[in-house]
Design a protein around this motif. Structure first.
Motif, PDB file in Angstrom:
ATOM      1  N   GLY A 125       0.718  -1.302  -0.112  1.00 43.12           N
ATOM      2  CA  GLY A 125       0.067  -0.114   0.069  1.00 43.12           C
ATOM      3  C   GLY A 125       0.829   1.281   0.077  1.00 43.12           C
ATOM      4  O   GLY A 125       0.145   2.381  -0.083  1.00 43.12           O
ATOM      5  N   TRP A 166      -4.434  -8.205   0.041  1.00 43.87           N
ATOM      6  CA  TRP A 166      -5.206  -7.337  -0.699  1.00 43.87           C
ATOM      7  C   TRP A 166      -5.528  -7.808  -2.215  1.00 43.87           C
ATOM      8  O   TRP A 166      -6.810  -7.407  -2.890  1.00 43.87           O
ATOM      9  CB  TRP A 166      -5.126  -5.978  -0.771  1.00 43.87           C
ATOM     10  CG  TRP A 166      -3.648  -5.466  -1.300  1.00 43.87           C
ATOM     11  CD1 TRP A 166      -2.333  -5.711  -0.960  1.00 43.87           C
ATOM     12  CD2 TRP A 166      -3.636  -5.083  -2.595  1.00 43.87           C
ATOM     13  NE1 TRP A 166      -1.432  -5.326  -1.715  1.00 43.87           N
ATOM     14  CE2 TRP A 166      -2.135  -5.018  -2.966  1.00 43.87           C
ATOM     15  CE3 TRP A 166      -4.496  -4.857  -3.796  1.00 43.87           C
ATOM     16  CZ2 TRP A 166      -1.810  -4.498  -4.047  1.00 43.87           C
ATOM     17  CZ3 TRP A 166      -4.113  -4.558  -5.058  1.00 43.87           C
ATOM     18  CH2 TRP A 166      -2.566  -4.263  -5.109  1.00 43.87           C
ATOM     19  N   GLN A 167      -4.390  -8.284  -2.903  1.00 41.26           N
ATOM     20  CA  GLN A 167      -4.599  -8.510  -4.405  1.00 41.26           C
ATOM     21  C   GLN A 167      -5.208  -9.878  -4.549  1.00 41.26           C
ATOM     22  O   GLN A 167      -4.530 -10.934  -4.259  1.00 41.26           O
ATOM     23  CB  GLN A 167      -3.094  -8.550  -4.868  1.00 41.26           C
ATOM     24  CG  GLN A 167      -2.951  -8.791  -6.134  1.00 41.26           C
ATOM     25  CD  GLN A 167      -3.824  -8.161  -7.275  1.00 41.26           C
ATOM     26  OE1 GLN A 167      -4.808  -8.229  -7.717  1.00 41.26           O
ATOM     27  NE2 GLN A 167      -3.318  -6.753  -7.858  1.00 41.26           N
ATOM     28  N   LYS A 168      -6.265  -9.927  -5.251  1.00 35.02           N
ATOM     29  CA  LYS A 168      -7.104 -11.196  -5.455  1.00 35.02           C
ATOM     30  C   LYS A 168      -6.902 -11.916  -6.843  1.00 35.02           C
ATOM     31  O   LYS A 168      -6.978 -12.942  -6.787  1.00 35.02           O
ATOM     32  CB  LYS A 168      -8.470 -10.979  -5.137  1.00 35.02           C
ATOM     33  CG  LYS A 168      -9.131 -10.089  -4.092  1.00 35.02           C
ATOM     34  CD  LYS A 168      -8.622 -10.667  -2.755  1.00 35.02           C
ATOM     35  CE  LYS A 168      -8.876  -9.698  -1.572  1.00 35.02           C
ATOM     36  NZ  LYS A 168      -8.648 -10.333  -0.155  1.00 35.02           N
ATOM     37  N   ASN A 199      -2.058 -12.126   5.415  1.00 33.04           N
ATOM     38  CA  ASN A 199      -2.066 -12.960   4.498  1.00 33.04           C
ATOM     39  C   ASN A 199      -1.311 -14.415   4.853  1.00 33.04           C
ATOM     40  O   ASN A 199      -0.170 -14.445   4.635  1.00 33.04           O
ATOM     41  CB  ASN A 199      -1.966 -12.679   3.132  1.00 33.04           C
ATOM     42  CG  ASN A 199      -2.238 -13.869   2.001  1.00 33.04           C
ATOM     43  OD1 ASN A 199      -3.158 -14.934   2.311  1.00 33.04           O
ATOM     44  ND2 ASN A 199      -1.594 -14.018   0.950  1.00 33.04           N
ATOM     45  N   HIS A 232      -0.267  -8.855   2.534  1.00 35.08           N
ATOM     46  CA  HIS A 232      -1.625  -8.265   3.274  1.00 35.08           C
ATOM     47  C   HIS A 232      -2.883  -8.961   2.483  1.00 35.08           C
ATOM     48  O   HIS A 232      -4.129  -8.588   2.942  1.00 35.08           O
ATOM     49  CB  HIS A 232      -1.676  -6.892   3.263  1.00 35.08           C
ATOM     50  CG  HIS A 232      -0.707  -6.283   4.067  1.00 35.08           C
ATOM     51  ND1 HIS A 232      -0.807  -6.226   5.759  1.00 35.08           N
ATOM     52  CD2 HIS A 232       0.623  -5.402   3.944  1.00 35.08           C
ATOM     53  CE1 HIS A 232       0.179  -5.604   6.004  1.00 35.08           C
ATOM     54  NE2 HIS A 232       0.917  -5.295   5.069  1.00 35.08           N
ATOM     55  N   TYR A 241      -3.045  -1.890   5.228  1.00 33.51           N
ATOM     56  CA  TYR A 241      -3.869  -2.919   5.334  1.00 33.51           C
ATOM     57  C   TYR A 241      -3.838  -3.326   6.637  1.00 33.51           C
ATOM     58  O   TYR A 241      -2.780  -3.867   7.222  1.00 33.51           O
ATOM     59  CB  TYR A 241      -3.704  -3.944   4.123  1.00 33.51           C
ATOM     60  CG  TYR A 241      -3.678  -3.400   2.590  1.00 33.51           C
ATOM     61  CD1 TYR A 241      -5.071  -3.068   1.978  1.00 33.51           C
ATOM     62  CD2 TYR A 241      -2.405  -3.017   2.206  1.00 33.51           C
ATOM     63  CE1 TYR A 241      -5.059  -2.745   0.699  1.00 33.51           C
ATOM     64  CE2 TYR A 241      -2.422  -2.451   0.922  1.00 33.51           C
ATOM     65  CZ  TYR A 241      -3.822  -2.341   0.114  1.00 33.51           C
ATOM     66  OH  TYR A 241      -3.639  -1.539  -1.100  1.00 33.51           O
TER      67      TYR A 241
END
Length: 580
Positions: A411, A436-438, A524, A434, A520
């Motif tokens: 981020g 956030w990337q799918k 993960n 984190h 974030y």
């Protein structure tokens, strides 16, 4: 962008490509390393074909080909004996060499991920670096037995002997060191910190007094264009280490501003010790440094970010295309023989003119497959701003080099994160520390445009890289199963975050290591598959060992509410994790 890298093109007017009768091959030979023989012959490992070939360098043809183990990595030869390390099958192939032929006489299991190899002066012993076991083993070829095991730093890649055979040098890429051992005792004399990762081939001076080895300097500055071009994200270096007595490593920078030297791998000295040749696979070139005794190597506080101005006149950068890897000077020093992975060829350079005098094709498909194209793009430093690094610089062979880099994947800038392994990446969404990337395809695009500050890849190129990433699988662990440790794993609640066959979950979790200014919330949970080969650990590499993780940062009492491990439970749990 062109779909096939512009630098891949071969067949310049000055080159002579000679047929060797294997043009019908559908697999890529992917030549990696070279060993020279008398009478203008050479041995070359073909990692894609699981073979060793003997070449006639004058006629430009294959004299013999022998099937060895899976993914042959390195080759060494003395007299009528050659040895090949088989990275994919954890073995050493021993071959008999005749003027026109090769035959495998033995296949010896040696341990996990064998890489570099050297032969004793009498050709009776092989010294094999085991990247997966942080050791060098000594193999007696007559008895086919391992007679010594020398502990090393993390992940040794290459070994080299001094000309008198009395000292062995070992470069450890994850430990960032070069160690010197006395032979035949195997006593470790000293270890020299290199202060850099991606430690590659070692060249020994003819007098045996110095070792030269390339590496990258990890600076941890934010990956902005300005910092990249200053060499403050990744800097490419050549080190010089004394071998007669302990002393500091000295180094020179290899990059020039606006035109860096990406992914230096091969390193070899001319017979007179006056010229050093490097291969830079990421920027598709071979580099010659002449009069090396006068190069401005710096021990403490250096080197500078760029190649010193007084050194520029001693340097020649030769564009050869493809991905040049292993290289060796001819015995008279007039030629350089180069194994070029992506060209599926061996190139012979005329040292005086700096031109590719001959290209010996080894076969393979006329056009790269989608996966092969993806591998080429993944290893292409030209995709980064001013060619400083490729995807493979940090994700070595699709795994991790263990380094920390300050990209925008969390981020923003200011919190360098450890490079995640890409093994099993297609099965372990979401992505980044984190999570956030799918989307894997979008992650690929962002890596090229933000982490590397390069041009956006086309959809066809993203297809190719994605296809390559999907081939990356976990390796078989060299460590034995531990049922008691599995019970501890379940009892302590570890599976709540690291569950299923991938030992990962898609649920973002707070683990107590968060900071108030994180972009974030939570982390993960990464897969635990192949965790034995991923030291250091956690998002910023703060834990050096698994024991450190479980007793300081990931204690069950802090994460799952279960009691912390007893000493025996800790031993069992670590043993279980190493088997994954």
């Amino acid at each position: 962008m062109a779909l096939i890298l512009g630098a891949q093109k071969a067949g310049k007017p000055s080159e002579v490509a000679k047929s060797n009768g294997v043009s019908g091959l559908t697999a890529d030979p992917a030549p990696h390393f070279v060993a020279l023989l008398p009478e203008s012959r050479a041995l070359v490992t073909e990692r894609g074909a699981n073979a060793l070939v003997m070449l006639d360098l004058v006629a430009g043809k294959i004299l013999s080909q022998a099937r060895v183990g899976d993914e042959p990595f390195c080759v060494a030869a003395r007299g009528s004996v050659a040895v090949v390390t088989n990275y994919g099958s954890d073995s050493l192939s021993v071959l008999e060499v005749t003027p026109n032929g090769l035959s495998v006489t033995a296949t010896i299991p040696v341990g996990d991920e064998p890489r570099g190899v050297a032969l004793s002066l009498d050709g009776k012993r092989a010294y094999v670096a085991l990247g997966g076991e942080s050791a060098v083993v000594v193999v007696e070829l007559a008895s086919r037995k391992i007679t010594q095991r020398l502990p090393t730093g993390l992940e040794p890649w290459h070994v080299a002997l001094t000309p008198n055979g009395k000292r062995l040098t070992v470069g450890c890429t994850r430990a960032r060191t070069l160690s010197v051992y006395a032979l035949p005792t195997g006593e470790e004399l000293y270890t020299v910190p290199l202060n850099g990762r991606n430690v590659r081939e070692i060249a020994i001076s003819p007098d045996g007094k110095q070792a030269f080895v390339p590496f990258i300097n990890e600076r941890r500055f934010p990956a902005t264009k300005d910092n990249i071009d200053r060499g403050w994200v990744v800097g490419n270096r050549l080190a010089r280490v004394p071998l007669t007595e302990e002393g500091p490593r000295e180094a020179i920078a290899l990059d020039t501003q606006g035109d860096a030297l990406g992914d230096v791998d091969g390193c070899t000295l001319s017979p007179d010790g006056q010229t050093i040749a490097l291969t830079a696979g990421g920027t598709h070139e071979v580099v010659f440094f002449s009069k090396i005794a006068g190069l401005p190597f710096v021990a403490f506080g250096g080197p500078e970010d760029y190649l010193e101005p007084e050194s520029i006149e001693r340097v020649r950068r030769i564009k050869v295309g493809g991905r040049p890897l292993g290289a060796q000077f001819s015995t008279d020093g007039k030629q350089l023989i180069v194994a070029n992975d992506f060209l599926n060829a061996v190139q012979i350079l005329d040292v005086a003119s700096g031109k590719v005098a001959q290209t010996i094709t080894l076969g393979g498909p006329a056009q790269p497959s989608q996966v092969r194209l993806g591998e080429q793009i993944f290893n292409d430093a030209k995709r980064s701003f001013h060619s400083w690094y490729s995807c493979a610089s940090c994700h070595t062979e699709g795994h991790t080099n263990g380094g920390n880099f300050d990209t925008k994947n969390d981020g923003g800038y200011g919190k360098p994160k450890k490079t995640l392994s890409l093994r099993g990446v297609a099965q372990t969404a979401p992505y980044t520390w984190h999570g956030w990337q799918k989307d894997l395809r979008q992650a690929i695009v962002e890596s090229f445009t933000k982490s590397m500050q390069g041009d956006e890849p086309t959809s066809v190129e993203v297809d190719a890289v994605e296809a390559y990433l999907k081939t990356l699988d976990w390796k078989k662990s060299p460590f034995p199963a531990n049922p008691a440790g599995q019970k501890v794993f379940v009892a302590k609640g570890c599976a709540s975050c690291h569950g299923g066959e991938t030992y990962a979950t898609p649920t973002i979790t707070k683990i107590g290591l968060e900071e108030s200014n994180d972009s974030y919330v939570g982390y993960n949970p990464p897969t635990l598959r192949n965790v034995y080969s991923r030291a250091p650990y956690l998002h910023d590499g703060r834990a050096l060992t698994l024991e450190d993780v479980l007793t300081r940062y990931h204690r069950p009492s802090k994460l799952t509410g279960e009691s912390d491990c007893t000493p025996q439970e800790l031993r069992d749990l670590v043993a279980f994790l190493k088997n994954l």
